[in-house]
Design a protein around this motif. Structure first.
Motif, PDB file in Angstrom:
ATOM      1  N   HIS A  13       8.354 -24.053 -18.821  1.00 27.19           N
ATOM      2  CA  HIS A  13       8.612 -24.885 -17.629  1.00 27.19           C
ATOM      3  C   HIS A  13       9.893 -24.485 -16.907  1.00 27.19           C
TER       4      HIS A  13
ATOM      5  N   CYS B  50       2.288 -27.311 -11.624  1.00 28.16           N
ATOM      6  CA  CYS B  50       2.150 -27.339 -13.081  1.00 28.16           C
ATOM      7  C   CYS B  50       1.754 -28.747 -13.550  1.00 28.16           C
TER       8      CYS B  50
ATOM      9  N   CYS C 100       3.066 -30.398 -15.705  1.00 30.12           N
ATOM     10  CA  CYS C 100       4.266 -31.184 -16.027  1.00 30.12           C
ATOM     11  C   CYS C 100       4.798 -31.941 -14.809  1.00 30.12           C
TER      12      CYS C 100
ATOM     13  N   LEU D  72       6.124 -30.314 -12.096  1.00 28.71           N
ATOM     14  CA  LEU D  72       6.949 -29.394 -11.310  1.00 28.71           C
ATOM     15  C   LEU D  72       6.051 -28.343 -10.645  1.00 28.71           C
TER      16      LEU D  72
ATOM     17  N   CYS E 116       6.232 -23.288 -12.303  1.00 29.75           N
ATOM     18  CA  CYS E 116       6.625 -23.046 -13.703  1.00 29.75           C
ATOM     19  C   CYS E 116       5.955 -21.773 -14.226  1.00 29.75           C
TER      20      CYS E 116
HETATM   21 ZN   LIG Z   1       5.817 -27.123 -15.799  1.00 35.07          ZN
END
Ligand SMILES: [Zn+2]
Length: 321
Positions: A174, A192, A194, A196, A199
């Motif tokens: 990440h 991503c 996550c 963000l 990444c």
């Molecule tokens: Zn990420």
């Protein structure tokens, strides 16, 4: 019982007083491995992971442990690995097992089972498994990196996992891809899982490799097709491989500059592609400045069984410390 387990040594009386259960929780299955105190695997089996109902999820783990107690005719000590972050208070954040997010898995399991247990991140436990008796054995600073459906890892110092303050040290997937590489290969910025954008994981994990293959003109994102074409020296596969390795090399250069390990052990589906491990050091060195060299990079010794093994080691080390 899995076919692997059937080939293993039968349970005998010498194991019956020192048994460790390592559980590896994945997004699709939960595997339990029964180990001796010397980390010899003596049995293993698995069940599907309930990801929507937390009570079903907890029940499945408890059932696996109760069955192990029955098979072993004793109670083993318990270590668990799972995807996501479990903080020091036991609170879970997990994309792969969404029903567990926000729950206190340690407290809930300990209440039902009536014993203490240890839980860690599955990629960090892969690193621990390879550090203790695995491909990194004998090295002081071992970084274990998984490149599979995701990209994450962990650092072990003197065979002990570095946990950090909140448990996320090792999430190299990440970190953001460098602007230089985005520009060099005209890569769109990918969002991503996550939350963000841009990444490394979106490009270097298994699905990312398939995506890059398509980015260079392939009609399929199938990585088996990619490897077949790479072996046949197909131009699209060669270009995709060069871009992929450049990105992977840059991500490993970042973790080398952060952790300065003595060795990097790589596991996960992508690590099974021979050309990736063979050419990785030369691609890493392209992203390291003068005077810094890539440490040895090697394939994992325990592969797919590192999850249960690492979980068992985590608990064994805590009991013995
Ligand atoms: Zn990420």
């Amino acid at each position: 019982m899995s076919s692997t387990a059937q080939k293993l040594a039968p349970l005998t009386e010498q194991y019956s007083d020192q048994i460790i259960y390592g559980l590896d929780i994945g997004g699709t299955k939960i595997e339990i491995g029964v180990f001796t105190n010397e980390l010899q695997l003596i049995d293993s089996w698995r069940k599907p992971t309930p990801t929507k109902s937390y009570s079903e999820f907890v029940k499945t783990i408890v059932d696996l442990i109760n069955e192990a107690n029955m098979r072993c005719k004793t109670k083993g000590i318990i270590g668990i690995g799972m995807p996501g972050i479990v903080d020091k208070n036991g609170l879970v954040t997990s994309v792969n097992v969404p029903c567990s997010t926000g729950k206190n898995i340690i407290a809930d399991l300990q209440d039902i089972l009536g014993c203490k247990l240890s839980i860690g991140n599955d990629c960090r436990l892969f690193a621990l498994s390879e550090s203790v008796g695995g491909a990194g054995d004998g090295f002081k600073r071992v970084y274990g990196a998984i490149i599979g459906t995701g990209a994450a890892g962990g650092l072990c110092l003197d065979q002990v996992l570095y946990k950090g303050s909140r448990g996320f040290a090792g999430e190299y997937g990440h970190l953001p891809v460098s602007a230089f590489l985005i520009d060099k290969y005209s890569l769109p910025l990918k969002k991503c899982a996550c939350g963000l954008t841009g990444c490394y994981e979106s490009y270097i994990a298994g699905p990312g490799l398939g995506w890059i293959y398509q980015h260079f003109g392939s009609k399929t994102a199938d990585t088996f097709h990619f490897v077949k074409q790479l072996n046949a020296c197909d131009d699209i596969a060669k270009s995709a491989f060069n871009c992929y390795m450049d990105l992977l090399g840059a991500s490993f250069a970042s973790l080398i500059l952060s952790y300065d390990p003595d060795i990097i052990v790589v596991g996960g589906g992508v690590s099974k592609i021979e050309q990736v491990i063979e050419s990785l050091p030369s691609y890493v060195n392209k992203h390291l400045f003068s005077g810094v060299e890539c440490p040895p990079i090697t394939k994992a010794k325990y592969g797919d069984s590192s999850g249960v093994r690492g979980a068992a080691i985590l608990r064994k080390q805590l009991i013995e410390s």
